[in-house]
Design an enzyme around this catalytic site. Structure first.
Site, PDB file in Angstrom:
ATOM      1  N   ASN A  28       1.015  -0.717  -0.008  1.00  0.00           N
ATOM      2  CA  ASN A  28       0.314  -0.017  -0.137  1.00  0.00           C
ATOM      3  C   ASN A  28       1.572   1.326  -0.183  1.00  0.00           C
ATOM      4  O   ASN A  28       2.203   1.265   0.110  1.00  0.00           O
ATOM      5  CB  ASN A  28      -0.892  -0.219   1.567  1.00  0.00           C
ATOM      6  CG  ASN A  28      -0.181  -0.081   2.722  1.00  0.00           C
ATOM      7  OD1 ASN A  28       0.706   0.876   2.884  1.00  0.00           O
ATOM      8  ND2 ASN A  28      -0.748  -0.976   3.432  1.00  0.00           N
ATOM      9  N   VAL A  37      -0.901 -10.646   0.578  1.00  0.00           N
ATOM     10  CA  VAL A  37       0.873 -10.494   0.746  1.00  0.00           C
ATOM     11  C   VAL A  37       1.369 -10.069   0.836  1.00  0.00           C
ATOM     12  O   VAL A  37       2.503 -10.237   1.525  1.00  0.00           O
ATOM     13  CB  VAL A  37       0.545 -10.542  -1.103  1.00  0.00           C
ATOM     14  CG1 VAL A  37       0.484  -9.100  -1.937  1.00  0.00           C
ATOM     15  CG2 VAL A  37       1.764 -11.642  -1.531  1.00  0.00           C
ATOM     16  N   ASP A  38       1.476  -8.496   1.191  1.00  0.00           N
ATOM     17  CA  ASP A  38       2.139  -7.605   1.831  1.00  0.00           C
ATOM     18  C   ASP A  38       2.788  -8.567   3.293  1.00  0.00           C
ATOM     19  O   ASP A  38       3.890  -8.081   3.362  1.00  0.00           O
ATOM     20  CB  ASP A  38       1.778  -6.456   2.121  1.00  0.00           C
ATOM     21  CG  ASP A  38       2.570  -5.261   2.890  1.00  0.00           C
ATOM     22  OD1 ASP A  38       3.199  -4.448   1.974  1.00  0.00           O
ATOM     23  OD2 ASP A  38       2.747  -5.476   3.273  1.00  0.00           O
ATOM     24  N   VAL A 128      -7.365  -7.541  -0.597  1.00  0.00           N
ATOM     25  CA  VAL A 128      -8.899  -6.378  -0.863  1.00  0.00           C
ATOM     26  C   VAL A 128      -8.839  -5.011  -1.903  1.00  0.00           C
ATOM     27  O   VAL A 128      -9.691  -4.826  -1.380  1.00  0.00           O
ATOM     28  CB  VAL A 128      -8.447  -6.205   0.290  1.00  0.00           C
ATOM     29  CG1 VAL A 128      -7.873  -6.984   2.080  1.00  0.00           C
ATOM     30  CG2 VAL A 128      -6.865  -5.515   0.703  1.00  0.00           C
TER      31      VAL A 128
HETATM   32  P1  ADP Z   1      -4.299  -5.810  -2.476  1.00  0.00           P
HETATM   33  O1  ADP Z   1      -4.498  -4.764  -1.840  1.00  0.00           O
HETATM   34  O2  ADP Z   1      -3.295  -5.761  -3.889  1.00  0.00           O
HETATM   35  O3  ADP Z   1      -5.287  -7.066  -3.196  1.00  0.00           O
HETATM   36  P2  ADP Z   1      -4.193  -8.763  -1.530  1.00  0.00           P
HETATM   37  O4  ADP Z   1      -2.841  -9.122  -0.412  1.00  0.00           O
HETATM   38  O5  ADP Z   1      -5.212  -7.763  -0.028  1.00  0.00           O
HETATM   39  O6  ADP Z   1      -3.847  -7.055  -2.196  1.00  0.00           O
HETATM   40  O7  ADP Z   1      -4.415  -9.288  -2.217  1.00  0.00           O
HETATM   41  C1  ADP Z   1      -3.363  -9.448  -4.074  1.00  0.00           C
HETATM   42  C2  ADP Z   1      -3.408 -11.048  -3.875  1.00  0.00           C
HETATM   43  O8  ADP Z   1      -2.349 -11.820  -3.757  1.00  0.00           O
HETATM   44  C3  ADP Z   1      -4.412 -11.595  -3.917  1.00  0.00           C
HETATM   45  O9  ADP Z   1      -5.053 -12.697  -4.856  1.00  0.00           O
HETATM   46  C4  ADP Z   1      -4.101 -12.728  -2.795  1.00  0.00           C
HETATM   47  O10 ADP Z   1      -5.327 -13.836  -2.891  1.00  0.00           O
HETATM   48  C5  ADP Z   1      -2.461 -12.974  -2.891  1.00  0.00           C
HETATM   49  N1  ADP Z   1      -1.922 -13.574  -1.730  1.00  0.00           N
HETATM   50  C6  ADP Z   1      -1.527 -13.278  -0.568  1.00  0.00           C
HETATM   51  N2  ADP Z   1      -1.358 -14.166   0.070  1.00  0.00           N
HETATM   52  C7  ADP Z   1      -0.241 -14.447  -0.758  1.00  0.00           C
HETATM   53  C8  ADP Z   1       1.072 -15.502  -0.675  1.00  0.00           C
HETATM   54  N3  ADP Z   1       1.434 -15.447   0.183  1.00  0.00           N
HETATM   55  N4  ADP Z   1       1.505 -15.435  -2.078  1.00  0.00           N
HETATM   56  C9  ADP Z   1       0.913 -14.952  -2.901  1.00  0.00           C
HETATM   57  N5  ADP Z   1       0.137 -14.163  -3.728  1.00  0.00           N
HETATM   58  C10 ADP Z   1      -0.593 -14.235  -2.134  1.00  0.00           C
END
Ligand code: ADP
Length: 181
Positions: A28, A37-38, A128
């Site tokens: 973000n 993922v962050d 999200v």
């Molecule tokens: P954003 O805020 O950009 O939507 P998110 O982290 O909520 O970021 O989600 C982005 C994508 O990363 C989603 O498709 C989610 O399923 C995926 N994601 C979450 N955890 C992981 C992980 N450990 N490795 C790869 N992808 C992930």
């Protein structure tokens, strides 16, 4: 020279396990940590990554939507984390598509500048931030393949799909690409 489609791979799983030169984080704009993922990247990579992000914040006050910054990967097997800020989906009339494409382009440009030959991407903005997954998959594959077709320095891009739906959608787009290239 390898074909375009052989330079793009897809796997389902956790991006923190990948051993590419760079892995991309869907961050973000504060760069100071979030969920999804962050959260997974900061947890697995340790505090060094957040320290590096804080230094960037001191210098440039965060990272704008569509832009990207690069840090150490801490304890992760990769060399670098490229943090990019995807657009929040607000109905599709606020340049969300262009901004998502910019995330992929700016991340790949930073990878090239830092001599990376392999880069792994999560499905930016499809968590999200609510970007419709079908459109996001089309933009991801078209933008990455367009970049690779003009740039030979990156040998491999891996789409790391956490969920089955994104895996299926990216796979479909890669099949379309292989029919036309
Ligand atoms: P954003 O805020 O950009 O939507 P998110 O982290 O909520 O970021 O989600 C982005 C994508 O990363 C989603 O498709 C989610 O399923 C995926 N994601 C979450 N955890 C992981 C992980 N450990 N490795 C790869 N992808 C992930």
């Amino acid at each position: 020279m390898k074909t375009l489609t052989s330079r793009i791979e897809i796997v389902q799983g956790d991006i923190t396990k990948l051993n590419t030169d760079a892995i991309v984080n869907a961050a973000n704009s504060s760069l100071l940590g979030g969920g999804g993922v962050d959260g997974a990247i900061h947890r697995a990579g340790g505090p060094e990554i957040l320290e590096a992000c804080k230094k960037i914040v001191e210098i440039q006050g965060g990272c704008q939507t569509g832009e990207a910054v690069i840090t150490t990967a801490g304890k992760l097997p990769s060399r670098f984390i490229i943090h990019t800020v995807g657009p929040v989906w607000r109905g599709g009339k606020n340049d969300e598509q262009e901004k998502l494409a910019s995330c992929y382009i700016n991340s790949l440009q930073l990878a090239v500048i830092n001599d990376c030959q392999s880069v792994a991407f999560p499905n930016i903005s499809t968590g999200v931030y609510g970007f419709p997954k079908v459109q996001a998959a089309r933009i991801a594959v078209n933008t990455v393949s367009g970049f690779l077709s003009k740039n030979n320095r990156i040998e491999k891009v891996i789409f790391v799909c956490f969920d089955e739906e994104n895996y299926r959608l990216i796979k479909e787009q890669l099949n379309v690409l292989s029919m036309y290239s």
